[in-house]
Design a protein around this motif. Structure first.
Motif, PDB file in Angstrom:
ATOM      1  N   UNK A  18     -15.812 -12.379   5.452  1.00 54.53           N
ATOM      2  CA  UNK A  18     -16.717 -11.242   5.426  1.00 54.53           C
ATOM      3  C   UNK A  18     -16.015  -9.910   5.229  1.00 54.53           C
ATOM      4  N   UNK A  19     -14.685  -9.918   5.098  1.00 54.32           N
ATOM      5  CA  UNK A  19     -13.940  -8.675   4.882  1.00 54.32           C
ATOM      6  C   UNK A  19     -14.159  -8.154   3.463  1.00 54.32           C
ATOM      7  N   UNK A  20     -14.042  -6.849   3.335  1.00 52.39           N
ATOM      8  CA  UNK A  20     -14.137  -6.221   2.030  1.00 52.39           C
ATOM      9  C   UNK A  20     -12.738  -6.172   1.413  1.00 52.39           C
ATOM     10  N   UNK A  21     -12.619  -6.745   0.227  1.00 51.83           N
ATOM     11  CA  UNK A  21     -11.385  -6.680  -0.546  1.00 51.83           C
ATOM     12  C   UNK A  21     -11.589  -5.701  -1.695  1.00 51.83           C
ATOM     13  N   UNK A  22     -10.521  -5.009  -2.063  1.00 51.90           N
ATOM     14  CA  UNK A  22     -10.590  -4.078  -3.184  1.00 51.90           C
ATOM     15  C   UNK A  22      -9.269  -4.095  -3.935  1.00 51.90           C
ATOM     16  N   UNK A  23      -9.344  -3.869  -5.213  1.00 50.86           N
ATOM     17  CA  UNK A  23      -8.110  -3.627  -5.962  1.00 50.86           C
ATOM     18  C   UNK A  23      -8.187  -2.246  -6.587  1.00 50.86           C
ATOM     19  N   UNK A  24      -7.028  -1.710  -6.903  1.00 51.35           N
ATOM     20  CA  UNK A  24      -6.984  -0.363  -7.462  1.00 51.35           C
ATOM     21  C   UNK A  24      -5.874  -0.240  -8.494  1.00 51.35           C
ATOM     22  N   UNK A  25      -6.095   0.679  -9.413  1.00 51.08           N
ATOM     23  CA  UNK A  25      -5.101   0.981 -10.427  1.00 51.08           C
ATOM     24  C   UNK A  25      -3.920   1.715  -9.804  1.00 51.08           C
ATOM     25  N   UNK A  26      -2.721   1.274 -10.124  1.00 53.25           N
ATOM     26  CA  UNK A  26      -1.533   2.070  -9.858  1.00 53.25           C
ATOM     27  C   UNK A  26      -1.300   2.990 -11.042  1.00 53.25           C
ATOM     28  N   UNK A  27      -0.187   3.733 -11.031  1.00 51.56           N
ATOM     29  CA  UNK A  27       0.142   4.523 -12.219  1.00 51.56           C
ATOM     30  C   UNK A  27       0.766   3.590 -13.260  1.00 51.56           C
ATOM     31  N   UNK A  28       2.020   3.744 -13.565  1.00 53.43           N
ATOM     32  CA  UNK A  28       2.724   2.791 -14.420  1.00 53.43           C
ATOM     33  C   UNK A  28       3.345   1.739 -13.504  1.00 53.43           C
ATOM     34  N   UNK A  29       2.641   0.624 -13.340  1.00 55.14           N
ATOM     35  CA  UNK A  29       3.027  -0.357 -12.334  1.00 55.14           C
ATOM     36  C   UNK A  29       2.342  -0.043 -11.015  1.00 55.14           C
ATOM     37  N   UNK A  30       2.281  -1.056 -10.148  1.00 55.58           N
ATOM     38  CA  UNK A  30       1.774  -0.820  -8.807  1.00 55.58           C
ATOM     39  C   UNK A  30       0.282  -0.950  -8.625  1.00 55.58           C
ATOM     40  N   UNK A  31      -0.419  -1.661  -9.535  1.00 51.98           N
ATOM     41  CA  UNK A  31      -1.799  -2.039  -9.221  1.00 51.98           C
ATOM     42  C   UNK A  31      -1.788  -2.890  -7.956  1.00 51.98           C
ATOM     43  N   UNK A  32      -2.824  -2.772  -7.126  1.00 50.58           N
ATOM     44  CA  UNK A  32      -2.810  -3.421  -5.815  1.00 50.58           C
ATOM     45  C   UNK A  32      -4.106  -4.169  -5.528  1.00 50.58           C
ATOM     46  N   UNK A  33      -3.993  -5.205  -4.698  1.00 51.32           N
ATOM     47  CA  UNK A  33      -5.141  -5.791  -4.010  1.00 51.32           C
ATOM     48  C   UNK A  33      -4.973  -5.505  -2.527  1.00 51.32           C
ATOM     49  N   UNK A  34      -6.007  -4.998  -1.901  1.00 48.62           N
ATOM     50  CA  UNK A  34      -5.973  -4.664  -0.483  1.00 48.62           C
ATOM     51  C   UNK A  34      -7.152  -5.262   0.259  1.00 48.62           C
ATOM     52  N   UNK A  35      -6.923  -5.624   1.520  1.00 56.61           N
ATOM     53  CA  UNK A  35      -8.009  -5.974   2.433  1.00 56.61           C
ATOM     54  C   UNK A  35      -8.353  -4.697   3.193  1.00 56.61           C
ATOM     55  N   UNK A  36      -9.586  -4.247   3.066  1.00 57.38           N
ATOM     56  CA  UNK A  36      -9.966  -2.924   3.557  1.00 57.38           C
ATOM     57  C   UNK A  36     -10.329  -2.985   5.035  1.00 57.38           C
ATOM     58  N   UNK A  37      -9.650  -2.151   5.831  1.00 60.73           N
ATOM     59  CA  UNK A  37      -9.852  -2.125   7.274  1.00 60.73           C
ATOM     60  C   UNK A  37     -10.203  -0.702   7.711  1.00 60.73           C
ATOM     61  N   UNK A  38     -10.996  -0.625   8.748  1.00 62.14           N
ATOM     62  CA  UNK A  38     -11.525   0.662   9.214  1.00 62.14           C
ATOM     63  C   UNK A  38     -10.419   1.628   9.588  1.00 62.14           C
ATOM     64  N   UNK A  39     -10.468   2.813   9.008  1.00 61.49           N
ATOM     65  CA  UNK A  39      -9.580   3.898   9.385  1.00 61.49           C
ATOM     66  C   UNK A  39      -8.161   3.793   8.878  1.00 61.49           C
ATOM     67  N   UNK A  40      -7.859   2.785   8.080  1.00 60.80           N
ATOM     68  CA  UNK A  40      -6.479   2.565   7.667  1.00 60.80           C
ATOM     69  C   UNK A  40      -6.119   3.412   6.449  1.00 60.80           C
ATOM     70  N   UNK A  41      -4.814   3.719   6.372  1.00 57.30           N
ATOM     71  CA  UNK A  41      -4.230   4.502   5.285  1.00 57.30           C
ATOM     72  C   UNK A  41      -3.497   3.538   4.359  1.00 57.30           C
ATOM     73  N   UNK A  42      -3.897   3.502   3.089  1.00 56.17           N
ATOM     74  CA  UNK A  42      -3.329   2.551   2.140  1.00 56.17           C
ATOM     75  C   UNK A  42      -2.195   3.143   1.298  1.00 56.17           C
ATOM     76  N   UNK A  43      -1.715   4.320   1.704  1.00 53.36           N
ATOM     77  CA  UNK A  43      -0.407   4.768   1.257  1.00 53.36           C
ATOM     78  C   UNK A  43      -0.308   5.682   0.065  1.00 53.36           C
ATOM     79  N   UNK A  44      -1.303   5.674  -0.799  1.00 52.56           N
ATOM     80  CA  UNK A  44      -1.175   6.468  -2.017  1.00 52.56           C
ATOM     81  C   UNK A  44      -1.253   7.962  -1.723  1.00 52.56           C
ATOM     82  N   UNK A  45      -0.304   8.775  -2.285  1.00 55.05           N
ATOM     83  CA  UNK A  45       0.826   8.426  -3.146  1.00 55.05           C
ATOM     84  C   UNK A  45       2.165   8.355  -2.402  1.00 55.05           C
ATOM     85  N   UNK A  46       2.102   8.250  -1.076  1.00 48.87           N
ATOM     86  CA  UNK A  46       3.337   8.233  -0.289  1.00 48.87           C
ATOM     87  C   UNK A  46       4.162   6.986  -0.575  1.00 48.87           C
ATOM     88  N   UNK A  47       3.464   5.863  -0.760  1.00 51.10           N
ATOM     89  CA  UNK A  47       4.138   4.592  -1.025  1.00 51.10           C
ATOM     90  C   UNK A  47       3.474   3.936  -2.226  1.00 51.10           C
TER      91      UNK A  47
END
Length: 352
Positions: A212-241
């Motif tokens: 039942x979790x929400x999964x999402x993927x996102x475009x990176x810049x040149x490289x670094x496209x991601x799949x993430x499991x989305x959790x409440x209040x979490x920081x997914x790093x862009x653009x720090x990492x």
């Protein structure tokens, strides 16, 4: 088309073109009467049934620029009872001449027209930057509506700031009100609808059929496209990492992981430019059950990801060179449908 799956079990299927003559079909939804609604980026909403395409009236005016236009469409989980459908699109509701931003609305369909339209969320401020609107829509099992808004190509300002829109995934109630248990509901000056932040441009979102979790993927810049499991209040790093670099081959961070920020469960380098996402649960594709399908805009194929313990352990390219894959859905009839730019909607029809 005959393919071997990764466990050496042969699959034979046809690629049937169901809807032809589309330019940029961004998304699709399947109505209870077996008809289909298809969004075209330029702003058209098309009803398709029995070979007939009908343009829906009273579609909201879109800000059609770059990646902006009419984007996702999703039916309410209780559509058969309440008739609500949801659209994401780029708009300039303010008529301020400053471009546009991502907007979420709901409506009902009556006599090939949208009625009872209501804007549920409008990101601010508008900008003439034509990139990174997001925007996928998904419901979870509790009936919450999630949607994504990209960073609007304002990397260094917006994604890490929860007082500003963009670079976020949001959660609202289906009527547009904000759940009081949202992670930043009581945070001073925060956008209360934000569910997670630190995203670049999520253009795929799906609910995991078992967890039942929400999964999402996102475009990176040149490289670094991601799949993430989305959790409440979490920081997914862009653009720090990021696993990506700038388009001019320079670096903007030397970190791929930062303590306190969420790591992706999978990333692509080089980028595949992912768009659209669907979990396979249908008995029509028995050896694919539990896999996740992701479209590739850049390399023009459908990517089948085999999962194990929330990790992608194998990948297989399907429909190679078919065109820019914008959306993939498993329909109520159990078949997989794929939206392809400058082609239309195709169906993967197993022959055995």
């Amino acid at each position: 088309m005959a393919l071997k799956t990764l466990d050496n079990t042969a699959i034979t299927f046809k690629v049937d073109t169901i809807v032809s003559g589309m330019e940029i079909p961004w998304s699709m939804a399947f109505l209870p009467d077996n008809s289909m609604l298809i969004t075209e980026l330029k702003g058209d909403l098309i009803h398709f049934k029995n070979g007939i395409k009908t343009s829906i009236k009273n579609v909201p005016e879109v800000y059609f620029s770059g990646q902006g236009g009419l984007l996702d469409i999703e039916l309410d989980p209780n559509y058969a009872k309440n008739g609500w459908l949801y659209l994401s699109y780029a708009s300039n509701l303010e008529n301020d001449g400053n471009g546009g931003n991502t907007t979420i609305m709901r409506a009902k369909l009556k006599d090939f027209a949208l009625v009872e339209t209501k804007v549920l969320y409008k990101a601010t401020p508008n900008t003439k930057r034509g990139a990174h609107f997001g925007s996928r829509i998904e419901f979870d099992r509790d009936g919450y509506l999630y949607f994504s808004i990209g960073d609007r190509f304002n990397r260094d300002v917006l994604p890490q700031d929860i007082t500003k829109d963009a670079g976020k995934i949001y959660r609202i109630n289906s009527d547009g009100t904000i759940p009081i248990n949202n992670p930043f509901y009581n945070t001073k000056n925060a956008k209360k609808a934000i569910f997670s932040y630190g995203h670049r441009n999520p253009q795929g979102m799906a609910m995991h059929p078992k967890t039942g979790e929400i999964w999402a993927h996102e475009h990176g810049p040149q490289g670094g496209d991601e799949i993430n499991v989305i959790k409440a209040g979490k920081n997914y790093g862009w653009p720090k990492a990021s696993f990506g670099i700038n388009y001019n081959n320079t670096t903007f961070t030397d970190k791929t992981s930062i303590e306190g920020m969420e790591d992706p469960i999978h990333y692509w380098t080089p980028s595949i430019a992912p768009s659209g996402m669907a979990f396979v649960t249908s008995d029509k594709y028995p050896t694919w059950k539990g896999n996740v399908l992701v479209g590739s805009l850049k390399f023009q194929y459908l990517n089948r990801c085999v999962l194990e313990n929330n990790k992608v352990i194998k990948e297989e390219k399907l429909l190679e060179n078919i065109g820019r894959v914008r959306c993939v859905r498993q329909a109520p009839d159990g078949y997989i449908y794929v939206a392809v730019q400058n082609l239309g909607i195709v169906r993967l029809t197993p022959s055995s």
